[in-house]
Design a protein around this motif. Structure first.
Motif, PDB file in Angstrom:
ATOM      1  N   PRO A 100       0.807  -1.228   0.000  1.00  0.00           N
ATOM      2  CA  PRO A 100       0.000   0.000   0.000  1.00  0.00           C
ATOM      3  C   PRO A 100       0.843   1.282   0.000  1.00  0.00           C
ATOM      4  O   PRO A 100       0.401   2.312  -0.489  1.00  0.00           O
ATOM      5  N   ASP A 101       2.058   1.211   0.519  1.00  0.00           N
ATOM      6  CA  ASP A 101       2.930   2.384   0.558  1.00  0.00           C
ATOM      7  C   ASP A 101       3.986   2.378  -0.542  1.00  0.00           C
ATOM      8  O   ASP A 101       5.024   3.044  -0.420  1.00  0.00           O
ATOM      9  N   CYS A 102       3.757   1.643  -1.610  1.00  0.00           N
ATOM     10  CA  CYS A 102       4.728   1.544  -2.705  1.00  0.00           C
ATOM     11  C   CYS A 102       4.992   2.938  -3.289  1.00  0.00           C
ATOM     12  O   CYS A 102       4.064   3.619  -3.719  1.00  0.00           O
ATOM     13  N   PRO A 103       6.269   3.367  -3.295  1.00  0.00           N
ATOM     14  CA  PRO A 103       6.576   4.701  -3.819  1.00  0.00           C
ATOM     15  C   PRO A 103       6.647   4.759  -5.343  1.00  0.00           C
ATOM     16  O   PRO A 103       6.702   5.833  -5.922  1.00  0.00           O
ATOM     17  N   GLY A 104       6.689   3.613  -6.015  1.00  0.00           N
ATOM     18  CA  GLY A 104       6.705   3.602  -7.478  1.00  0.00           C
ATOM     19  C   GLY A 104       8.101   3.667  -8.058  1.00  0.00           C
ATOM     20  O   GLY A 104       9.077   3.190  -7.471  1.00  0.00           O
ATOM     21  N   LEU A 105       8.196   4.284  -9.242  1.00  0.00           N
ATOM     22  CA  LEU A 105       9.452   4.390  -9.978  1.00  0.00           C
ATOM     23  C   LEU A 105       9.903   5.843 -10.027  1.00  0.00           C
ATOM     24  O   LEU A 105       9.086   6.763  -9.983  1.00  0.00           O
ATOM     25  N   CYS A 106      11.204   6.046 -10.163  1.00  0.00           N
ATOM     26  CA  CYS A 106      11.762   7.385 -10.338  1.00  0.00           C
ATOM     27  C   CYS A 106      11.314   7.915 -11.700  1.00  0.00           C
ATOM     28  O   CYS A 106      11.487   7.228 -12.719  1.00  0.00           O
ATOM     29  N   PRO A 107      10.744   9.108 -11.762  1.00  0.00           N
ATOM     30  CA  PRO A 107      10.284   9.634 -13.056  1.00  0.00           C
ATOM     31  C   PRO A 107      11.424   9.991 -14.001  1.00  0.00           C
ATOM     32  O   PRO A 107      11.213  10.102 -15.206  1.00  0.00           O
ATOM     33  N   ASP A 108      12.639  10.151 -13.468  1.00  0.00           N
ATOM     34  CA  ASP A 108      13.764  10.514 -14.327  1.00  0.00           C
ATOM     35  C   ASP A 108      14.466   9.308 -14.930  1.00  0.00           C
ATOM     36  O   ASP A 108      14.778   9.300 -16.114  1.00  0.00           O
ATOM     37  N   CYS A 109      14.737   8.287 -14.097  1.00  0.00           N
ATOM     38  CA  CYS A 109      15.541   7.173 -14.584  1.00  0.00           C
ATOM     39  C   CYS A 109      14.821   5.822 -14.529  1.00  0.00           C
ATOM     40  O   CYS A 109      15.329   4.836 -15.045  1.00  0.00           O
ATOM     41  N   GLY A 110      13.666   5.743 -13.870  1.00  0.00           N
ATOM     42  CA  GLY A 110      12.917   4.498 -13.815  1.00  0.00           C
ATOM     43  C   GLY A 110      13.356   3.537 -12.729  1.00  0.00           C
ATOM     44  O   GLY A 110      12.904   2.402 -12.698  1.00  0.00           O
ATOM     45  N   ALA A 111      14.220   3.970 -11.822  1.00  0.00           N
ATOM     46  CA  ALA A 111      14.666   3.102 -10.730  1.00  0.00           C
ATOM     47  C   ALA A 111      13.505   2.864  -9.766  1.00  0.00           C
ATOM     48  O   ALA A 111      12.699   3.756  -9.517  1.00  0.00           O
ATOM     49  N   ARG A 112      13.459   1.656  -9.219  1.00  0.00           N
ATOM     50  CA  ARG A 112      12.400   1.315  -8.248  1.00  0.00           C
ATOM     51  C   ARG A 112      12.749   1.969  -6.919  1.00  0.00           C
ATOM     52  O   ARG A 112      13.751   1.643  -6.286  1.00  0.00           O
ATOM     53  N   LEU A 113      11.917   2.903  -6.457  1.00  0.00           N
ATOM     54  CA  LEU A 113      12.214   3.701  -5.268  1.00  0.00           C
ATOM     55  C   LEU A 113      12.140   2.903  -3.982  1.00  0.00           C
ATOM     56  O   LEU A 113      12.768   3.280  -2.991  1.00  0.00           O
ATOM     57  N   ALA A 114      11.413   1.794  -3.948  1.00  0.00           N
ATOM     58  CA  ALA A 114      11.347   0.965  -2.750  1.00  0.00           C
ATOM     59  C   ALA A 114      12.693   0.284  -2.488  1.00  0.00           C
ATOM     60  O   ALA A 114      13.047   0.023  -1.339  1.00  0.00           O
ATOM     61  N   ASP A 115      13.463   0.010  -3.540  1.00  0.00           N
ATOM     62  CA  ASP A 115      14.771  -0.621  -3.385  1.00  0.00           C
ATOM     63  C   ASP A 115      15.827   0.372  -2.903  1.00  0.00           C
ATOM     64  O   ASP A 115      16.801  -0.007  -2.265  1.00  0.00           O
ATOM     65  N   ASP A 116      15.660   1.654  -3.246  1.00  0.00           N
ATOM     66  CA  ASP A 116      16.623   2.693  -2.868  1.00  0.00           C
ATOM     67  C   ASP A 116      15.846   3.924  -2.401  1.00  0.00           C
ATOM     68  O   ASP A 116      15.612   4.854  -3.181  1.00  0.00           O
ATOM     69  N   PRO A 117      15.453   3.965  -1.113  1.00  0.00           N
ATOM     70  CA  PRO A 117      14.643   5.083  -0.638  1.00  0.00           C
ATOM     71  C   PRO A 117      15.353   6.432  -0.681  1.00  0.00           C
ATOM     72  O   PRO A 117      14.711   7.470  -0.731  1.00  0.00           O
ATOM     73  N   ASP A 118      16.688   6.436  -0.681  1.00  0.00           N
ATOM     74  CA  ASP A 118      17.444   7.690  -0.719  1.00  0.00           C
ATOM     75  C   ASP A 118      17.817   8.101  -2.136  1.00  0.00           C
ATOM     76  O   ASP A 118      18.675   8.965  -2.333  1.00  0.00           O
ATOM     77  N   HIS A 119      17.187   7.518  -3.126  1.00  0.00           N
ATOM     78  CA  HIS A 119      17.487   7.785  -4.536  1.00  0.00           C
ATOM     79  C   HIS A 119      17.227   9.259  -4.857  1.00  0.00           C
ATOM     80  O   HIS A 119      16.201   9.810  -4.510  1.00  0.00           O
ATOM     81  N   THR A 120      18.215   9.901  -5.482  1.00  0.00           N
ATOM     82  CA  THR A 120      18.064  11.302  -5.884  1.00  0.00           C
ATOM     83  C   THR A 120      18.948  11.579  -7.093  1.00  0.00           C
ATOM     84  O   THR A 120      19.896  10.850  -7.372  1.00  0.00           O
ATOM     85  N   HIS A 121      18.614  12.635  -7.784  1.00  0.00           N
ATOM     86  CA  HIS A 121      19.418  13.078  -8.933  1.00  0.00           C
ATOM     87  C   HIS A 121      19.990  14.462  -8.665  1.00  0.00           C
ATOM     88  O   HIS A 121      20.380  15.169  -9.593  1.00  0.00           O
ATOM     89  N   GLY A 122      20.015  14.869  -7.409  1.00  0.00           N
ATOM     90  CA  GLY A 122      20.519  16.203  -7.062  1.00  0.00           C
ATOM     91  C   GLY A 122      19.421  17.236  -7.240  1.00  0.00           C
ATOM     92  O   GLY A 122      18.280  16.930  -7.567  1.00  0.00           O
ATOM     93  N   ASP A 123      19.803  18.476  -7.018  1.00  0.00           N
ATOM     94  CA  ASP A 123      18.834  19.560  -7.153  1.00  0.00           C
ATOM     95  C   ASP A 123      18.475  19.751  -8.620  1.00  0.00           C
ATOM     96  O   ASP A 123      19.345  19.752  -9.496  1.00  0.00           O
TER      97      ASP A 123
END
Length: 166
Positions: free
Chosen positions: A125-148
């Motif tokens: 129910p709390d699935c964050p989905g995919l990164c809109p920029d690169c398509g990475a699964r956000l549940a696997d890497d909660p700290d995923h970012t592309h910088g500012d």
């Protein structure tokens, strides 16, 4: 198809069945459904009434598909209850009828299963989905970012501050 002749059109007569059926094709939604050929555990009770045969039951199915947010495989078991009256004769457009004392359960079963399945299945129910920029699964890497994010109007100026390596 179930043969209702064992009921002999005698009001109050009933017959119970416990069956395992194979799932027909396209049982479910495009994103989430019951795989063709998988087993459906069916508990069915047929009861003769004045105007027809009442079919009441529960179908237990195993559905599979993808999470609509992150595309991870999702599998879940469901129980679907149904109850439908099959008329002996004079069935209208929205009513079901027996055909030569045979009862076709597939349309009723299909409706019950499709209504029981979630239209938007989730792996969590709390699935964050995919990164809109690169398509990475956000549940696997909660700290995923592309910088500012840089405003596209100022992006040309970043080239002036970046110096090629000498």
């Amino acid at each position: 198809m179930f043969d209702t002749q064992v009921l002999r059109r005698q009001v109050g007569t009933e017959k119970s069945f416990e069956l395992v059926l194979e799932a027909p094709a396209d049982l479910g939604l495009p994103v989430f459904g019951v795989p063709e050929g998988s087993s459906i555990d069916l508990e069915l009770r047929l009861e003769a009434l004045m105007e027809g045969v009442l079919a009441t039951g529960t179908a237990s199915v195993h559905a599979a598909g993808e999470c609509v947010r992150c595309l991870k495989d999702v599998e879940e078991d469901f129980d679907c209850d149904f109850q439908e009256l099959y008329l002996y004769e004079g069935a209208g457009e929205d009513e079901l009828a027996l055909e030569d004392e045979l009862l076709d359960l597939e349309p009723v079963l299909r409706d019950a299963v499709v209504l029981a399945l979630p239209h938007n299945p989730l792996c969590d129910p709390d699935c964050p989905g995919l990164c809109p920029d690169c398509g990475a699964r956000l549940a696997d890497d909660p700290d995923h970012t592309h910088g500012d994010a840089i405003d596209p109007r100022w992006s040309t100026l970043t080239q002036l501050t970046e110096r090629p390596e000498e």
